[in-house]
Enzyme design. Structure first.
Site, PDB file in Angstrom:
ATOM      1  N   PHE A 225      -1.761  -1.802   8.194  1.00 33.18           N
ATOM      2  CA  PHE A 225      -0.965  -1.622   9.417  1.00 33.18           C
ATOM      3  C   PHE A 225      -1.641  -2.413  10.553  1.00 33.18           C
ATOM      4  CE2 PHE A 225      -0.848   2.366   6.953  1.00 33.18           C
ATOM      5  CZ  PHE A 225       0.499   2.487   6.683  1.00 33.18           C
ATOM      6  N   CYS A 336      -1.246   8.335  15.544  1.00 35.76           N
ATOM      7  CA  CYS A 336      -0.762   8.298  16.926  1.00 35.76           C
ATOM      8  C   CYS A 336       0.401   9.270  17.112  1.00 35.76           C
ATOM      9  CB  CYS A 336      -0.379   6.878  17.336  1.00 35.76           C
ATOM     10  SG  CYS A 336       0.849   6.132  16.267  1.00 35.76           S
TER      11      CYS A 336
HETATM   12  C1  SAM Z   1       0.284   1.481  15.292  1.00 37.46           C
HETATM   13  S1  SAM Z   1       0.704  -0.125  14.803  1.00 37.46           S
HETATM   14  C2  SAM Z   1      -0.877  -0.760  14.361  1.00 37.46           C
HETATM   15  C3  SAM Z   1      -1.655  -1.309  15.523  1.00 37.46           C
HETATM   16  C4  SAM Z   1      -2.848  -2.154  15.157  1.00 37.46           C
HETATM   17  N1  SAM Z   1      -3.800  -1.428  14.358  1.00 37.46           N
HETATM   18  C5  SAM Z   1      -3.519  -2.723  16.380  1.00 37.46           C
HETATM   19  O1  SAM Z   1      -4.700  -2.401  16.630  1.00 37.46           O
HETATM   20  O2  SAM Z   1      -2.903  -3.518  17.089  1.00 37.46           O
HETATM   21  C6  SAM Z   1       1.469   0.148  13.261  1.00 37.46           C
HETATM   22  C7  SAM Z   1       1.854  -1.104  12.462  1.00 37.46           C
HETATM   23  O3  SAM Z   1       2.300  -0.651  11.173  1.00 37.46           O
HETATM   24  C8  SAM Z   1       3.319  -1.523  10.717  1.00 37.46           C
HETATM   25  N2  SAM Z   1       4.052  -0.777   9.673  1.00 37.46           N
HETATM   26  C9  SAM Z   1       4.930   0.236   9.834  1.00 37.46           C
HETATM   27  N3  SAM Z   1       5.296   0.730   8.642  1.00 37.46           N
HETATM   28  C10 SAM Z   1       4.643   0.013   7.713  1.00 37.46           C
HETATM   29  C11 SAM Z   1       4.614   0.040   6.282  1.00 37.46           C
HETATM   30  N4  SAM Z   1       5.312   0.937   5.599  1.00 37.46           N
HETATM   31  N5  SAM Z   1       3.821  -0.830   5.648  1.00 37.46           N
HETATM   32  C12 SAM Z   1       3.090  -1.750   6.329  1.00 37.46           C
HETATM   33  N6  SAM Z   1       3.097  -1.824   7.674  1.00 37.46           N
HETATM   34  C13 SAM Z   1       3.858  -0.956   8.355  1.00 37.46           C
HETATM   35  C14 SAM Z   1       4.093  -1.892  11.954  1.00 37.46           C
HETATM   36  O4  SAM Z   1       4.754  -3.139  11.752  1.00 37.46           O
HETATM   37  C15 SAM Z   1       2.958  -1.963  12.999  1.00 37.46           C
HETATM   38  O5  SAM Z   1       2.517  -3.281  13.123  1.00 37.46           O
END
Ligand code: SAM
Length: 396
Positions: A225, A336
């Site tokens: 993620f 979060c």
């Molecule tokens: C909370 S953000 C992460 C923020 C990151 N760690 C940062 O420091 O900038 C969550 C991320 O998870 C991704 N995401 C959501 N569902 C997902 C999935 N099933 N598999 C992979 N990525 C996913 C979203 O595209 C997003 O970029």
């Protein structure tokens, strides 16, 4: 002005500092009520409790702006609050160019979020009342911080739809500009306002910087993620030999590539576009191991009613992540979801570790959101981010 009469429980909550009146706490209303108007809140006995934006179509019926009977709600009030919110970040917290400038009710500005990235401010409005003031707000932002040349309106997402507001993404005021480069610890990031949320997840900043001290040359790191490479770039900059960044968004992974180039670490980065669950399962099957695994998923629990299902999703992600950490490695895991408190989060990780046959030691004190996303002691809703840095050993 419309009046809202609340029950004793809601009145007690306001007395302790809560700035939100839920529909279930409302006994009755008096006068004409239009979404976005200013209304006054009273006890059954006629005691004034506050003044704020009303939306009869939302579960949050009133977002209080003031509990002081003599304070008028107008653009001058917002201008002063924005100025003070900015000053708090700079003078008290010591932030410089990239920080959350306004965090809703924590700054007495319900329904308004403003993130500053150098000369660009990215704002999100989630209340119909605040929407009426948005041009005043944009002007006040530029006035509070003269280095800001662009106010970008990132008015998209679920909370907006819930309030019955249209989705809009554009420059609201100032120069047409969407991108800038910010510094964070030893890393640099391109922030593109057209990305997720306001463009960048500033709330994890201190946690990303905290990662730097645990990553050493020779290490293999997995950032699941990753979004635009938040933890991954820090790990690479700290000297990891190989960093694998995973996200389901191709746009986000392209940004990780750009950020890797910007930091001169592209030769040590690997990228995977795909579902975290599938990607981790495949890695487990291949017997892959990492020195550090970071898990920073989106909020799996959006509503209290989804708690059980959401905790199961956290469990699955953490169980998979733990199987990918080598003996004596590190798991950094975050949530979060505001409806998942630290105890529930810890219980979930403990259960995942027991299933994976792992023994966990807490490396860092319990971590939360960056201080420019202030936690109001009287409002549980403002405390949402949890991050655990864990040393992982096999149960012997
Ligand atoms: C909370 S953000 C992460 C923020 C990151 N760690 C940062 O420091 O900038 C969550 C991320 O998870 C991704 N995401 C959501 N569902 C997902 C999935 N099933 N598999 C992979 N990525 C996913 C979203 O595209 C997003 O970029």
């Amino acid at each position: 002005m419309a009046k809202v009469i609340v029950d004793a429980q809601a009145a007690r909550a306001i007395g302790k500092g809560a700035m939100i009146v839920f529909k279930k706490g409302v006994v009755r209303t008096e006068g004409e009520i239009r979404p976005g108007d200013i209304a006054e809140v009273y006890t059954r006995g006629g005691k004034f409790l506050g003044r704020g934006f009303i939306n009869p179509n939302s579960n949050i019926m009133v977002r209080l702006i003031t509990q002081d009977e003599h304070t008028e709600v107008n653009k001058e009030l917002f201008r002063e609050r924005i100025r003070r919110a900015n000053e708090y970040r700079k003078k008290v917290l010591g932030y410089d160019k990239a920080y959350r400038m306004v965090y809703g009710e924590a700054d007495y500005l319900p329904g308004l979020i403003v993130d500053r990235f150098n000369e660009i401010a990215s704002l999100q409005i989630s209340s119909i009342g605040m929407e009426r003031f948005k041009f005043d707000v944009a002007e006040a932002i530029m006035e509070a911080e003269p280095e800001i040349e662009t106010v970008f309106e990132k008015n998209t997402g679920r909370s907006r739809r819930r309030e019955g507001l249209p989705e809009i993404e554009r420059v609201l005021l100032g120069r047409e500009k969407y991108r800038t480069v910010i510094e964070e610890g030893k890393a640099k990031f391109i922030v593109d306002m057209r990305g997720q949320k306001t463009g960048f997840f500033l709330d994890q900043r201190e946690n990303r910087i905290a990662l730097e001290k645990y990553v050493k040359p020779g290490m293999r790191v997995l950032d699941v993620f990753t979004y635009t490479g938040g933890f991954a770039i820090h790990a690479a900059v700290a000297g990891a030999d190989e960093v694998v960044a995973v996200d389901k968004s191709p746009w986000a992974i392209n940004m990780v590539k750009e950020n890797a180039k910007l930091n001169g670490v592209e030769d040590r980065m690997k990228y995977v576009v795909g579902s975290a669950f599938q990607v981790m399962e495949d890695m487990i099957k291949r017997g892959e191991k990492f020195d550090v695994v970071i898990l920073d998923p989106p909020a799996f629990v959006q509503h209290e009613k989804d708690l059980k299902r959401g905790l199961r999703a956290y469990f699955n992600v953490n169980y998979a992540g733990l199987q990918l950490v080598r003996e004596g490695g590190i798991l950094v895991t975050a949530s979060c979801s505001q409806h998942v408190d630290m105890q529930a989060f810890k219980d979930m990780v403990i259960a995942a570790a027991a299933k994976a046959g792992k023994f966990l030691k807490l490396l860092e004190p319990y971590r939360t959101q960056a201080p420019d996303h202030p936690i109001l002691m009287a409002s549980k809703d403002t405390e949402y981010l949890k991050a655990l840095f864990l040393y992982v050993e096999d149960i012997k």
